[in-house]
Enzyme design. Sequence first.
Site, mmCIF file in Angstrom:
data_model
loop_
_atom_site.group_PDB
_atom_site.id
_atom_site.type_symbol
_atom_site.label_atom_id
_atom_site.label_comp_id
_atom_site.label_asym_id
_atom_site.label_seq_id
_atom_site.Cartn_x
_atom_site.Cartn_y
_atom_site.Cartn_z
ATOM 1 C CB CYS A 178 33.909 2.717 125.013
ATOM 2 S SG CYS A 178 32.495 3.091 124.195
ATOM 3 C CB SER B 199 1.226 21.298 77.568
ATOM 4 O OG SER B 199 2.425 20.971 77.547
ATOM 5 C CG ASP C 110 10.703 21.678 60.863
ATOM 6 O OD1 ASP C 110 11.584 20.965 60.335
ATOM 7 O OD2 ASP C 110 10.076 20.514 61.761
ATOM 8 C CB THR D 82 11.055 16.335 61.670
ATOM 9 O OG1 THR D 82 11.349 17.520 61.172
ATOM 10 C CG2 THR D 82 11.545 15.025 61.498
ATOM 11 N N GLY E 214 10.066 18.756 71.763
ATOM 12 C CA GLY E 214 9.069 18.236 73.177
ATOM 13 C C GLY E 214 8.563 16.503 72.517
ATOM 14 C CG ASP F 260 5.316 21.382 79.701
ATOM 15 O OD1 ASP F 260 5.135 22.285 79.829
ATOM 16 O OD2 ASP F 260 4.835 20.536 78.594
#
Lengths: 497, 133
Positions: free
Chosen positions: A134, A386, A429, A446, A473, A491
């Site tokens: 239809c 971790s 570093d 740092t 991280g 991770d």
Amino acid sequence: MPDIRSIDDINKRIRSGEVVVATALEMKEIVAEKGAERAAKEVDVVTTGTFGMTTSSGAFLNFGHSDPQIKMGGGEVLLNDVPAYAGLSSVDTYIGATQLSKVHKLEYGGAHVIEDLVSGKSINLKAYGSATQCHPIKEIGGEFTIGDLNQAIMVNPRSFYQRYNAATNSSDAPICTYLGTLLPNFGNVSYFSAGSISPLYNDPTFETIGIGTRIFLAGGIGYVIGEGTLHNPKAMCGSLMVKGDLKKMKQRYLRGATIANYGTTLFIGAGVPIPVLNSTIAKNCGVRDDDIKVNIYDYHIPTRVKPLVKKTTYKELRSGKVVIGDRTVKASGLSSMKMAVEVIEKLKGMIEEGEFFLTKPVERITMESMMRPMKLVYVKASDVMSAPVTCSADDSLKDVERLMLEKKTGYFVVIDKQRHVQGVLTSWDIAKSIVTNGTKVKDVMTSQNIKTSRKDEPVEVSMRKLEQYRLRGLPVVDDEGKVLGVVRMQDLKHKVK
Amino acid sequence: MSKRVLVFFPSKEYTESLVPEIVLKSGTIFNTIKTEVTPTQVKIMGEIKANEEKAQEFIRILKRRGAVVKELGLIMRFDPDKCVACGMCVSLCPTDAITFNKDFSVRYDFDECVLCMNCVKNCPVKAVSYLGD
């Protein structure tokens, strides 16, 4: 308090032209000057209103059947390239304010489609459906205006939201929020709400506003159809669901808007008449900006619960200057006071001219609160972290280099005896130490502006920080700032779907 | 009385002493607010501290020395008909260029503007725009 008049009495007085209407602004002066008892005797109706961003808003549209017929329901509907909801029957759709254009993105959204409809502009329709016996055609396209639609009905799931938090930003970079841009270092304060002229502050217990209350909605007539989403009247955070005929609305009171780098939303001017049936209602309408408390939160924390910066009132916010600590910070609301005042004056005029009659609610708005956070389990930083490889600031670099090879890592968290984060040391570093001749960790680590993750922070937030600040991280800390672990990009890539 | 202007000098016309020289000669104070140097042109945003007549005289001298001068009041456009007076720009403005009037409408004074573009970038209804450069 016994009622001194009924809504029928008020409507009779509107018909005979004797009705006394005060805007919410005028009513505050009358109540302060003469007291609630006399104010109730003198004033029949108080007009309240807002002109603010109504994000939970939109409109149902019906296009009428095409020949041959199309079944848009279950397919796809685009209005000026803005997707509209296609989960209804064959030629019904709902266009929501915040939906963005597929082409223009933030520049144009559902809110702009609604404004263009109201202003009589031509709108481009593209629709795709599945062919059936239809409904044989699969796609349709063309231009239409609001006059071509059978129905255009605005239905807003959350209107007149009583109270929003005010926002500021303590971080060192600007952030873009639903309250607009927040400048760094408490650069500004942003807030919503028309304050003491806003309807629900004048009737906080829903004595007169109920299901069936006739309202002024964006230049036309609308009705309250129930409580709104996030309705939380016990915390003075009520909201209403409203509907109105989009065809009767005016562009002056309905404007599409873009919040920079955030999204689109709809400015709606809306007004609610409050019948002064007794002196308690009159007293409630006497509420002033300094009676209304607002909390200012620090929005640079992207979690749901944000740190409180200051408790203040609408009076201080409205003054345009807020004192935070020892600084004076500019504040502005995203709810237009100018237009809200125009709305309450316009509604007052309509009632006085006999163009707007009041209605008796058919049912009261619930005073039950339903406002819980979303119940979904999310992955926290502590789920994916971790074990941290740590060292102390006084360790010699030689030892750390040995540890680095042993543990096969290039990322150390520098901690003190209580395991508080003092800094971060990366292989970069250590590389620097060759040039700077540093021998101790503290010479090259740092230690300024260390970003961390809270243990219950969603990983998406940690991931955003890693990307935003280009970090290798993030130390994960508990409530006391002690190191629990480290979240690193690798991770997240493994553990987040 | 002050008037803020953007002054564009082609690099080859410009020397560092040019503006101080014009200031000395005309006796009109000109505060430099921002200077932008590119290989082809030097763009100076500054404030002429003088009445309208003296300011126009100063602009004429600048033009004679090879500059294109645009008044901030003409290159920043505020459309009060589009504005809904939400006030978002008011708290984002670092100067007093944007304030509320008594009737809660928003007032722009481009002679206080520093062209930070906060208002242009953030206006939800695009009521303010920059026509310069």
